[in-house]
Scaffold this active site. Sequence first.
Site, PDB file in Angstrom:
ATOM      1  CG  ASN A 115      -1.797   1.201   1.368  1.00 22.35           C
ATOM      2  OD1 ASN A 115      -2.483   1.554   0.419  1.00 22.35           O
ATOM      3  ND2 ASN A 115      -1.814   1.836   2.527  1.00 22.35           N
ATOM      4  CG  HIS A 117      -0.502   6.187   4.975  1.00 29.58           C
ATOM      5  ND1 HIS A 117      -1.877   6.122   5.085  1.00 29.58           N
ATOM      6  CD2 HIS A 117      -0.085   7.052   5.926  1.00 29.58           C
ATOM      7  CE1 HIS A 117      -2.261   6.929   6.066  1.00 29.58           C
ATOM      8  NE2 HIS A 117      -1.188   7.498   6.588  1.00 29.58           N
TER       9      HIS A 117
END
Length: 198
Positions: A115, A117
């Site tokens: 991911n 962020h």
Amino acid sequence: MHTSKKNIVILISGSGSNMAAIARAADKEGWLVKWGAQVAAVISNRADAVGLELAHSLGIATAVVPHKAFDSREAFDAELMARIDAHAPALVVLAGFMRILTPGFVQHYAGRLINIHPSLLPAFTGLNTHQRAIDAGCKVAGATVHEVTAELDHGATLAQAVVPVLPGDTAETLAARVLTQEHLIFPQAVRAFFERGA
């Protein structure tokens, strides 16, 4: 030429700019020839995600799994996993995918789920990261690519980029500055994943 394909499946909820950065890097740098790696599919939980059109324009297969069509997070994640697994992914990439995933989903893709962020983790997990960085008086902000674990925004850091917080910054101006860096470090982190496995 690699005989075994290493498929990348990218999950998006919005503009898909990070998805496009990864797909373009894969194409430009010849990931398919080097490691057999290719972006095989882009899946969104929102039918109106602009990134779906962008993926289509890049020649990438797309699918929509609308989260509102499911009674529970588990039911949504089960359908999402079925759609992802149809592509036998070597790597699943969360690129602005705005859903908190169940522990079962995270466990299923352990070691191959990453991911990005928009903060310098471990600072400012969760939402509204840019405004929170400004409010806290931070001199720098940035973005982090990390492995996904069951705990939100807590997996091992794979790449980070730092940008200055300038006087007069708004959440929007800071977000734009961070995003330009995201488009650099996210493809780098994906490339490194395949280099390690090569």
